[in-house]
Design a protein around this motif. Structure first.
Motif, short mmCIF file in Angstrom:
data_model
loop_
_atom_site.label_atom_id
_atom_site.label_comp_id
_atom_site.label_asym_id
_atom_site.label_seq_id
_atom_site.Cartn_x
_atom_site.Cartn_y
_atom_site.Cartn_z
N SER A 90 0.83 -1.21 0.00
CA SER A 90 0.00 0.00 0.00
C SER A 90 0.85 1.25 0.00
O SER A 90 1.92 1.28 0.60
N ASN B 45 2.62 3.15 2.75
CA ASN B 45 1.57 3.42 3.74
C ASN B 45 0.96 4.80 3.54
O ASN B 45 0.49 5.13 2.46
N TRP C 189 -3.44 2.25 -2.64
CA TRP C 189 -3.99 1.26 -1.72
C TRP C 189 -5.09 0.51 -2.46
O TRP C 189 -5.83 1.09 -3.25
#
Ligand code: MN
Length: 204
Positions: free
Chosen positions: A130, A149, A167
């Motif tokens: 992600s 992230n 993501w």
């Protein structure tokens, strides 16, 4: 003051067919909302940080107490990155026009628009797990890279010009595992007027 979920400047179905209404509704109304709630929870016992702007917090992560630093980085980054992502997309054809000084800058830095598109797409495609792909100004120079992230370029002193969320929650409902198709469609949504404004401001 509590952080709040920003309102979108367009309807959930306004980015169809490139980004579907259901994905956008869940992405904004659920995922983004959760980052807002968790950021507020992280700051609940730190009144001295509650009035600071989000970009100020993210630009100075080392000044955040260690016990909440990661939560602020992750959830604060989540709020900040999504705020920017909604802003950098538009249903408006005039705003989508690729013009202004950013055109020459992209051609000069990457050789051509197609080369730029390829490099940006690869950064988005190859981000493992992600994260986000970015076009930024790094010490006045255009740069493409990706973050993991919810890490944000402003925490590294870079100026964000364009981003794509990679993501799975950003594309899975419509594109399933086909991240490449999602990225291809995203190029039809870019608010180049905004990118150009940020570029002009960033090089001053
Ligand atoms: Mn997201």
């Amino acid at each position: 003051m509590k952080h709040e979920l920003i309102k979108l400047k367009y309807a959930y179905n306004a980015l169809e067919p490139f980004m579907d209404a259901k994905t956008l509704e869940i992405h904004h109304g659920k995922h983004h909302q959760t980052y807002v709630d968790k950021l507020n929870a992280a700051l609940a016992n730190s009144p001295e940080l509650q009035d600071k702007k989000l970009d100020e917090l993210l630009m100075n992560l080392n000044n955040i107490p260690e016990n909440i630093r990661n939560a602020v980085k992750n959830h604060g980054g989540g709020v900040f990155n999504h705020n920017f992502f909604w802003e950098i997309m538009t249903p408006n054809l005039e705003e989508k026009e690729f013009k202004g000084n950013i055109v020459k800058a992209i051609e000069k830095n990457f050789g051509s628009f197609d080369k730029f598109k390829e490099e940006f797409s690869n950064a988005a495609l190859n981000r493992f797990g992600s994260g986000w792909a970015w076009l930024v100004l790094n010490k006045g120079k255009l740069e493409i890279y990706s973050t993991a992230n919810q890490d944000s370029p402003i925490s590294e002193g870079k100026i964000h010009l364009l981003t794509i969320d990679v993501w799975e929650h950003s594309y899975y409902l419509k594109f399933m595992n086909r991240r490449a198709d999602y990225i291809k469609n995203f190029f039809n949504l870019i608010n180049w007027k905004k990118v150009n404004e940020l570029y002009e401001k960033g090089i001053k």
